[in-house]
Design a protein around this motif. Structure first.
Motif, PDB file in Angstrom:
ATOM      1  N   HIS A   1       0.855  -1.193   0.000  1.00 48.22           N
ATOM      2  CA  HIS A   1       0.000   0.000   0.000  1.00 48.22           C
ATOM      3  C   HIS A   1       0.890   1.242   0.000  1.00 48.22           C
ATOM      4  CE1 HIS A   1      -2.864   3.012   1.621  1.00 48.22           C
ATOM      5  NE2 HIS A   1      -3.774   2.261   1.038  1.00 48.22           N
ATOM      6  N   MET A   2       0.383   2.333  -0.565  1.00 47.60           N
ATOM      7  CA  MET A   2       1.201   3.545  -0.647  1.00 47.60           C
ATOM      8  C   MET A   2       1.512   4.143   0.733  1.00 47.60           C
ATOM      9  SD  MET A   2       2.323   4.365  -3.573  1.00 47.60           S
ATOM     10  CE  MET A   2       2.783   6.093  -3.435  1.00 47.60           C
ATOM     11  N   ALA A   3       0.535   4.090   1.660  1.00 43.74           N
ATOM     12  CA  ALA A   3       0.726   4.815   2.918  1.00 43.74           C
ATOM     13  C   ALA A   3       0.682   3.934   4.163  1.00 43.74           C
ATOM     14  CB  ALA A   3      -0.325   5.921   3.028  1.00 43.74           C
ATOM     15  N   THR A   4       0.500   2.652   3.969  1.00 36.95           N
ATOM     16  CA  THR A   4       0.371   1.753   5.119  1.00 36.95           C
ATOM     17  C   THR A   4       1.356   0.601   4.975  1.00 36.95           C
ATOM     18  OG1 THR A   4      -1.983   2.252   5.108  1.00 36.95           O
ATOM     19  CG2 THR A   4      -1.294   0.366   6.445  1.00 36.95           C
ATOM     20  N   PRO A   5       2.140   0.330   6.030  1.00 37.15           N
ATOM     21  CA  PRO A   5       3.075  -0.798   5.907  1.00 37.15           C
ATOM     22  C   PRO A   5       2.347  -2.138   5.922  1.00 37.15           C
ATOM     23  CG  PRO A   5       3.195   0.160   8.116  1.00 37.15           C
ATOM     24  CD  PRO A   5       2.271   1.033   7.310  1.00 37.15           C
ATOM     25  N   HIS A   6       2.960  -3.118   5.316  1.00 29.36           N
ATOM     26  CA  HIS A   6       2.399  -4.472   5.344  1.00 29.36           C
ATOM     27  C   HIS A   6       2.224  -4.889   6.809  1.00 29.36           C
ATOM     28  CE1 HIS A   6       2.095  -8.813   4.965  1.00 29.36           C
ATOM     29  NE2 HIS A   6       1.887  -8.658   3.657  1.00 29.36           N
ATOM     30  N   PRO A   7       1.068  -5.402   7.180  1.00 27.96           N
ATOM     31  CA  PRO A   7       0.808  -5.674   8.599  1.00 27.96           C
ATOM     32  C   PRO A   7       1.806  -6.641   9.235  1.00 27.96           C
ATOM     33  CG  PRO A   7      -0.936  -6.572   7.183  1.00 27.96           C
ATOM     34  CD  PRO A   7      -0.094  -5.711   6.335  1.00 27.96           C
ATOM     35  N   ASP A   8       2.379  -7.538   8.442  1.00 26.45           N
ATOM     36  CA  ASP A   8       3.362  -8.480   9.004  1.00 26.45           C
ATOM     37  C   ASP A   8       4.799  -7.963   8.886  1.00 26.45           C
ATOM     38  OD1 ASP A   8       1.322 -10.259   9.580  1.00 26.45           O
ATOM     39  OD2 ASP A   8       1.440 -11.200   7.598  1.00 26.45           O
ATOM     40  N   GLY A   9       4.941  -6.751   8.345  1.00 28.64           N
ATOM     41  CA  GLY A   9       6.288  -6.189   8.220  1.00 28.64           C
ATOM     42  C   GLY A   9       7.140  -6.908   7.190  1.00 28.64           C
ATOM     43  N   ASP A  10       6.498  -7.457   6.174  1.00 26.81           N
ATOM     44  CA  ASP A  10       7.241  -8.247   5.175  1.00 26.81           C
ATOM     45  C   ASP A  10       8.385  -7.458   4.530  1.00 26.81           C
ATOM     46  OD1 ASP A  10       5.579 -10.301   5.721  1.00 26.81           O
ATOM     47  OD2 ASP A  10       4.636 -10.409   3.724  1.00 26.81           O
ATOM     48  N   GLY A  11       8.109  -6.226   4.113  1.00 28.53           N
ATOM     49  CA  GLY A  11       9.131  -5.417   3.444  1.00 28.53           C
ATOM     50  C   GLY A  11      10.275  -5.085   4.383  1.00 28.53           C
ATOM     51  N   GLU A  12       9.936  -4.747   5.626  1.00 25.93           N
ATOM     52  CA  GLU A  12      10.955  -4.416   6.624  1.00 25.93           C
ATOM     53  C   GLU A  12      11.856  -5.625   6.879  1.00 25.93           C
ATOM     54  OE1 GLU A  12       7.792  -3.618   6.714  1.00 25.93           O
ATOM     55  OE2 GLU A  12       7.501  -1.593   7.521  1.00 25.93           O
ATOM     56  N   ILE A  13      11.226  -6.789   7.001  1.00 21.11           N
ATOM     57  CA  ILE A  13      11.986  -8.025   7.267  1.00 21.11           C
ATOM     58  C   ILE A  13      12.929  -8.319   6.096  1.00 21.11           C
ATOM     59  CG2 ILE A  13      11.735 -10.550   7.485  1.00 21.11           C
ATOM     60  CD1 ILE A  13       9.124  -9.922   9.089  1.00 21.11           C
ATOM     61  N   MET A  14      12.420  -8.167   4.885  1.00 23.19           N
ATOM     62  CA  MET A  14      13.268  -8.412   3.708  1.00 23.19           C
ATOM     63  C   MET A  14      14.489  -7.496   3.728  1.00 23.19           C
ATOM     64  SD  MET A  14      11.025  -9.078   0.283  1.00 23.19           S
ATOM     65  CE  MET A  14       9.634  -8.016   0.614  1.00 23.19           C
ATOM     66  N   ALA A  15      14.261  -6.212   3.997  1.00 22.13           N
ATOM     67  CA  ALA A  15      15.373  -5.242   3.969  1.00 22.13           C
ATOM     68  C   ALA A  15      16.403  -5.576   5.038  1.00 22.13           C
ATOM     69  CB  ALA A  15      14.830  -3.825   4.157  1.00 22.13           C
ATOM     70  N   MET A  16      15.941  -5.870   6.253  1.00 19.97           N
ATOM     71  CA  MET A  16      16.894  -6.154   7.345  1.00 19.97           C
ATOM     72  C   MET A  16      17.662  -7.449   7.067  1.00 19.97           C
ATOM     73  SD  MET A  16      15.048  -4.938  10.893  1.00 19.97           S
ATOM     74  CE  MET A  16      13.336  -5.273  10.552  1.00 19.97           C
ATOM     75  N   ASN A  17      16.945  -8.487   6.645  1.00 19.08           N
ATOM     76  CA  ASN A  17      17.614  -9.764   6.360  1.00 19.08           C
ATOM     77  C   ASN A  17      18.648  -9.620   5.248  1.00 19.08           C
ATOM     78  OD1 ASN A  17      16.565 -11.506   8.277  1.00 19.08           O
ATOM     79  ND2 ASN A  17      14.754 -11.993   7.059  1.00 19.08           N
ATOM     80  N   LEU A  18      18.269  -8.855   4.224  1.00 20.63           N
ATOM     81  CA  LEU A  18      19.177  -8.664   3.092  1.00 20.63           C
ATOM     82  C   LEU A  18      20.445  -7.922   3.526  1.00 20.63           C
ATOM     83  CD1 LEU A  18      19.198  -9.319   0.077  1.00 20.63           C
ATOM     84  CD2 LEU A  18      18.127  -7.112  -0.350  1.00 20.63           C
ATOM     85  N   ALA A  19      20.261  -6.889   4.330  1.00 22.11           N
ATOM     86  CA  ALA A  19      21.425  -6.111   4.800  1.00 22.11           C
ATOM     87  C   ALA A  19      22.343  -6.988   5.650  1.00 22.11           C
ATOM     88  CB  ALA A  19      20.955  -4.890   5.582  1.00 22.11           C
ATOM     89  N   LEU A  20      21.759  -7.782   6.532  1.00 24.86           N
ATOM     90  CA  LEU A  20      22.572  -8.667   7.385  1.00 24.86           C
ATOM     91  C   LEU A  20      23.299  -9.709   6.546  1.00 24.86           C
ATOM     92  CD1 LEU A  20      20.079  -9.238  10.365  1.00 24.86           C
ATOM     93  CD2 LEU A  20      22.282  -8.063  10.474  1.00 24.86           C
ATOM     94  N   GLU A  21      22.569 -10.285   5.611  1.00 26.41           N
ATOM     95  CA  GLU A  21      23.151 -11.329   4.761  1.00 26.41           C
ATOM     96  C   GLU A  21      24.328 -10.767   3.955  1.00 26.41           C
ATOM     97  OE1 GLU A  21      20.174 -13.273   2.265  1.00 26.41           O
ATOM     98  OE2 GLU A  21      21.736 -13.516   0.742  1.00 26.41           O
ATOM     99  N   ARG A  22      24.125  -9.599   3.385  1.00 31.14           N
ATOM    100  CA  ARG A  22      25.180  -9.004   2.565  1.00 31.14           C
ATOM    101  C   ARG A  22      26.375  -8.567   3.402  1.00 31.14           C
ATOM    102  NH1 ARG A  22      22.914  -5.613  -2.408  1.00 31.14           N
ATOM    103  NH2 ARG A  22      22.044  -7.358  -3.529  1.00 31.14           N
ATOM    104  N   ALA A  23      26.104  -8.196   4.643  1.00 29.03           N
ATOM    105  CA  ALA A  23      27.200  -7.803   5.529  1.00 29.03           C
ATOM    106  C   ALA A  23      27.927  -9.030   6.069  1.00 29.03           C
ATOM    107  CB  ALA A  23      26.661  -6.964   6.687  1.00 29.03           C
ATOM    108  N   GLY A  24      27.325 -10.191   5.867  1.00 29.40           N
ATOM    109  CA  GLY A  24      27.934 -11.420   6.393  1.00 29.40           C
ATOM    110  C   GLY A  24      27.874 -11.482   7.903  1.00 29.40           C
ATOM    111  N   LEU A  25      26.826 -10.899   8.468  1.00 25.27           N
ATOM    112  CA  LEU A  25      26.701 -10.844   9.927  1.00 25.27           C
ATOM    113  C   LEU A  25      25.497 -11.647  10.410  1.00 25.27           C
ATOM    114  CD1 LEU A  25      27.326  -7.029  10.526  1.00 25.27           C
ATOM    115  CD2 LEU A  25      28.939  -8.897  10.956  1.00 25.27           C
TER     116      LEU A  25
END
Lengths: 396, 232
Positions: A254-278
């Motif tokens: 949605h344009m103004a409401t985050p996904h209720p399960d935080g799917d996008g946030e989880i993807m971003a955090m997991n990706l950053a951690l994975e790429r950092a090798g942490l």
């Protein structure tokens, strides 16, 4: 691939116009937002507070009529960052110095002046019309700084700064630049204020991220620019830290409401951690997006707990002090995180009185906490479902 | 070694088809145009549709922003439509398109005047070249507005979408900024979408090699399209 280090930082914020002033404000923990004079007597504004830089004493140089206020903020912060980095640009090919700046509203000051004039039947000033195109921010700032490398103006809403850091890192990693000035900017926007007011997203008093009684965000403004370069290429470079990795995603919800399960946030955090090798447990601190709105904070906290488990690193949001500086929020939070690493102190959530049970994370409150900060994960989430996380590491 | 970038497909749309079912009735016209143009592209059978989106626009949602602000100015801040506020944010067209098409990858927005399309295309190419991603969607869009007109510009209502891939496709594509040979024809783009039109024309012409030179936003950009004989 060489590490990407941050060697200089510049800020222009209601919380300070120098790094030391900015840090002192964060340490003091007093909110920098206040009633805005023009809103106080206007009944059409239900909410009266905002975080603005005092225009009267704004130390901006004149750079020609085509340079809008957002570009002027950038030039100011970029010069400060270059000085802080001890960089003398005269010895560097200007074509190898890039400028990447994120923004939410672009040259909104010009737009608002033009619209006001048009609505009263007048003819807008020609200089304002030249300032208005969003790309003018990096175009005019590059000219003023005397650099001619890649320049990107990145309208990525409130994730814009992290997108700028991502692109800056890539320009260096892939060899398209030797020095990158990256950051974000937004000047106070009446449009954003009106929009958030109608979305019932503004707090009338204090910004209390993750508090059970939080009432919303505070519209702010500011600019932050950092100098990024490859480690080991300049002998006198003194890094504040390294940009380990970025994680960018979209929640497609949605344009103004985050996904209720935080799917996008989880993807971003997991990706950053994975790429950092942490591993998650290696993160010392999470600089939350933490706007102070009911939905953002609950979703972000849920997402953090799903990525980090029951024992999350300490979490706080400096928006409790600064308000939400829109496209500049991410970079100001990154700069604050690097200062926390430098000083060995974590800045807590101010005005956090009663933790929201819907925010099951390790929330920092009280006084700044001594801590050896090795790695920080910094979140910025935006309208349009753009989610972003950056992992930075402290200087060895 | 750098990955070769292939140009799989390109589409250009200048009007709405009017039959798209929108998830949000507040969606502005430019966003609908982007949604429909990408639908055209995906409808031609791209290998993957959940790919990073690189969006370029000189004006993006400035028309919606100006209209939203005009309501605020004339009728007061308490009268603006909360549903239309997201249209006033500059990432609206790309993100509305991303949401509509279920894209969970990054959405990069770039604004650099008439070079916005070239910048979006180049950034997408950089990502494939460096193997950051295997496929990329480039979307370039503009719309006319009274505000643009006041700036002395009259962009068309137009959107171009281009699909790039590391997988061999109809043509390979390369970009340079080193400057053209003496006597080469150089174009000064009138709007950011010109490059999408040129890429579509190059694919349709199917010549062995086509070159385009652009002089815009203080630099020269050369594009070389080489037909591979695949995907015709």
């Amino acid at each position: 691939m060489k590490e990407i280090i941050i060697t200089g930082m510049g800020v222009l914020s209601p919380a300070g116009r120098t790094l030391s002033g900015f840090w002192d404000t964060l340490l003091a923990g007093e909110a920098v937002y206040a009633p805005i004079a023009e809103f106080v007597k206007d009944p059409r504004y239900r909410v009266k507070i905002g975080a603005r830089i005092d225009r009267q004493s704004l130390p901006l140089e004149k750079h020609g009529e085509d340079v809008g206020l957002s570009a002027q903020f950038c030039i100011y912060a970029a010069k400060q960052a270059l000085k802080d980095a001890g960089l003398d640009l005269s010895g560097i090919d200007p074509g190898r110095i890039a400028l990447v700046v994120g923004t939410t509203m672009g040259e909104i000051d010009a737009e608002e002046s033009i619209t006001k004039t048009c609505c009263s039947g007048g003819q807008p000033d020609a200089a304002l019309l030249r300032q208005l195109p969003t790309g003018q921010i990096t175009r005019t700032a590059s000219l003023a700084l005397g650099i001619s490398g890649y320049r990107y103006t990145v309208p990525g809403a409130c994730a814009a700064s992290n997108y700028a850091i991502d692109l800056g890192k890539k320009l260096l990693d892939w060899g398209y630049a030797d020095i990158v000035l990256a950051g974000g900017v937004d000047v106070f926007s009446h449009v954003a204020f009106a929009g958030f007011q109608r979305l019932l997203s503004l707090t009338p008093d204090l910004c209390r991220p993750f508090d059970k009684k939080r009432r919303g965000l505070v519209v702010g403004e500011g600019c932050g620019i950092v100098v990024m370069e490859r480690a080991g290429e300049r002998r006198d470079a003194l890094p504040y830290g390294t940009v380990c990795a970025t994680g960018l995603a979209s929640d497609a919800y949605h344009m103004a409401t985050p996904h209720p399960d935080g799917d996008g946030e989880i993807m971003a955090m997991n990706l950053a951690l994975e790429r950092a090798g942490l591993k998650p447990e290696q993160i010392s601190y999470i600089s939350a997006h933490g706007t102070g709105t009911s939905q953002n904070d609950a979703t972000e906290a849920t997402a953090i707990s799903r990525v980090f488990g029951h024992s999350t690193p300490p979490v706080s949001s400096i928006k409790s002090v600064l308000g939400h500086s829109m496209g500049a929020a991410g970079i100001l939070e990154l700069i604050a995180s690097l200062l926390m690493m430098k000083h060995g102190l974590l800045i807590p959530n101010r005005y956090l009185e009663e933790k929201d049970p819907r925010c099951p994370v390790n929330l920092l409150s009280g006084n700044p906490a001594p801590c050896r900060v090795r790695y920080v994960l910094s979140n910025s989430f935006a309208f349009g479902g753009q989610t972003s996380s950056v992992v930075i590491g402290g200087a060895e | 070694m750098n990955q070769t970038v292939f140009l799989t497909h390109a589409v250009v749309r200048r009007q709405l088809n009017g039959s798209t079912e929108l998830k949000d009735r507040n969606t502005d016209r430019l966003s609908v145009l982007c949604i429909e143009t990408i639908a055209d592209l995906f409808g031609a059978g791209m290998p993957c549709t959940n790919v990073p989106l690189f969006f370029g626009s000189a004006f993006s949602s400035l028309k919606s922003l100006h209209e939203f602000n005009a309501v605020c100015e004339q009728n007061g801040p308490n009268t603006v439509s909360p549903g239309k506020f997201p249209n006033a944010v500059l990432n609206a067209p790309s993100c509305r398109a991303g949401i509509h098409h279920g894209i969970t990858k990054p959405i990069y927005n770039l604004s650099s005047g008439t070079a916005s399309g070239l910048d979006a295309l180049e950034l997408a190419m950089m990502h494939i070249r460096s193997r950051e991603c295997e496929h990329a969607l480039v979307c370039i869009a503009e719309e006319p507005s009274p505000l643009a007109e006041r700036m002395g510009q009259k962009p068309d209502f137009i959107c171009g979408s281009v699909y790039l891939s590391a997988q061999p496709a109809a043509a390979s594509i390369d970009m340079t900024h080193t400057g053209p040979a003496y006597g080469t024809a150089v174009t000064v783009p009138q709007q950011s979408t010109d490059v999408a039109v040129d890429l579509l024309n190059a694919l349709e012409a199917g010549e062995d090699v086509m070159q385009f030179w652009y002089d815009c936003e203080d630099r020269m950009t050369g594009l070389t399209i080489k037909t591979t004989g695949r995907g015709k």
